[in-house]
Motif scaffolding. Sequence first.
Motif, short mmCIF file in Angstrom:
data_model
loop_
_atom_site.label_atom_id
_atom_site.label_comp_id
_atom_site.label_asym_id
_atom_site.label_seq_id
_atom_site.Cartn_x
_atom_site.Cartn_y
_atom_site.Cartn_z
N ALA A 1 -22.72 26.24 33.68
CA ALA A 1 -23.06 27.61 33.27
C ALA A 1 -22.74 28.60 34.38
N ALA A 2 -23.04 28.22 35.63
CA ALA A 2 -22.79 29.14 36.76
C ALA A 2 -21.28 29.37 36.93
N ILE A 3 -20.48 28.32 36.79
CA ILE A 3 -19.03 28.45 36.95
C ILE A 3 -18.44 29.28 35.79
N ALA A 4 -18.96 29.06 34.60
CA ALA A 4 -18.50 29.83 33.44
C ALA A 4 -18.89 31.30 33.59
N GLU A 5 -20.11 31.50 34.03
CA GLU A 5 -20.61 32.87 34.18
C GLU A 5 -19.80 33.62 35.26
N ALA A 6 -19.34 32.87 36.27
CA ALA A 6 -18.54 33.48 37.35
C ALA A 6 -17.14 33.86 36.88
N GLY A 7 -16.74 33.39 35.70
CA GLY A 7 -15.45 33.85 35.17
C GLY A 7 -14.49 32.77 34.73
N ALA A 8 -14.86 31.49 34.86
CA ALA A 8 -13.97 30.46 34.32
C ALA A 8 -13.91 30.61 32.81
N ASP A 9 -12.71 30.46 32.24
CA ASP A 9 -12.60 30.47 30.78
C ASP A 9 -13.00 29.12 30.21
N GLY A 10 -12.90 28.10 31.05
CA GLY A 10 -13.26 26.77 30.56
C GLY A 10 -13.57 25.84 31.71
N ILE A 11 -14.31 24.79 31.40
CA ILE A 11 -14.58 23.77 32.40
C ILE A 11 -14.16 22.40 31.86
N VAL A 12 -13.92 21.49 32.81
CA VAL A 12 -13.51 20.13 32.49
C VAL A 12 -14.59 19.16 32.96
N ASN A 13 -14.92 18.20 32.10
CA ASN A 13 -15.84 17.13 32.48
C ASN A 13 -15.18 15.79 32.26
#
Length: 252
Positions: A215-227
Amino acid sequence: GKVLRMLLSERDEKGKIHLTLIDPEKTSPEEAERIAMTAADAGSTAILIGGSLGIFEPLLSEVVRAVKKSGLPVILFPGNINGLTPHADAVLFMTLMNSDDPYYVTGVQAQAAPIVLRMGIEPIPTAYIIVGYGGAAGYIGRARPIPYERSDILAAYALASAMMGASLIYLEAGSGAPRPIPPSSVRVVKSVLNSAGFDGLLIVGGGINSPEVAAAIAEAGADGIVNGTLVEKDPRSLYDMVNSLRLRNSRP
Ligand code: 1GP
């Protein structure tokens, strides 16, 4: 580019995208299918398939075919020329921006380009930038990982990626990284990319092991994350991960 268009429209409609990474060396076709089904149910946007070691075509193709049963788009995430199969929908056609070895910057791409064309899979122009820990990708790709705290250097590489025409910029801390890319760095990168009018995808991966961090990385502006690693350990963690991105109109 059908798959790229789909990723962009998901981002535009839902605010964020989520990518589930499966490494065929570590995951059997049966497990891969189960993970992909869970990913589809949890609302993950697409499946990435790849790894740095132990990838060979028959195994890769088998995993891709198993994963396709989920209905999610399957995007190859190759570590080398052996990471290609015609059964996928698309490939992250990557240059490793901060590799010291020209093979990983333009050499393997020249090897791969005619093959990708013949296979008929969609190339998604991707700039791959390795930070901090770097993991196997950093070691094998002969990257000079950007120190975690040097968001200025990271932003410069990201800006160069945008100016060189990348549609997808992937900030990578390395699979299983003990520390993900800090949200503060993602914020700096996003702001530089915005000022350059970049409207492609900013994707962040490596060591994202809790919904709070996602959530923090997305909120900082990433359009997407990888797991990746987390999904191998517990596919059901995908539900909280996808929910943490607060996708608008996400499936129940
Ligand atoms: C690795 O960014 C991906 O290439 C995912 O990293 O395995 O740490 O989730 P994890």
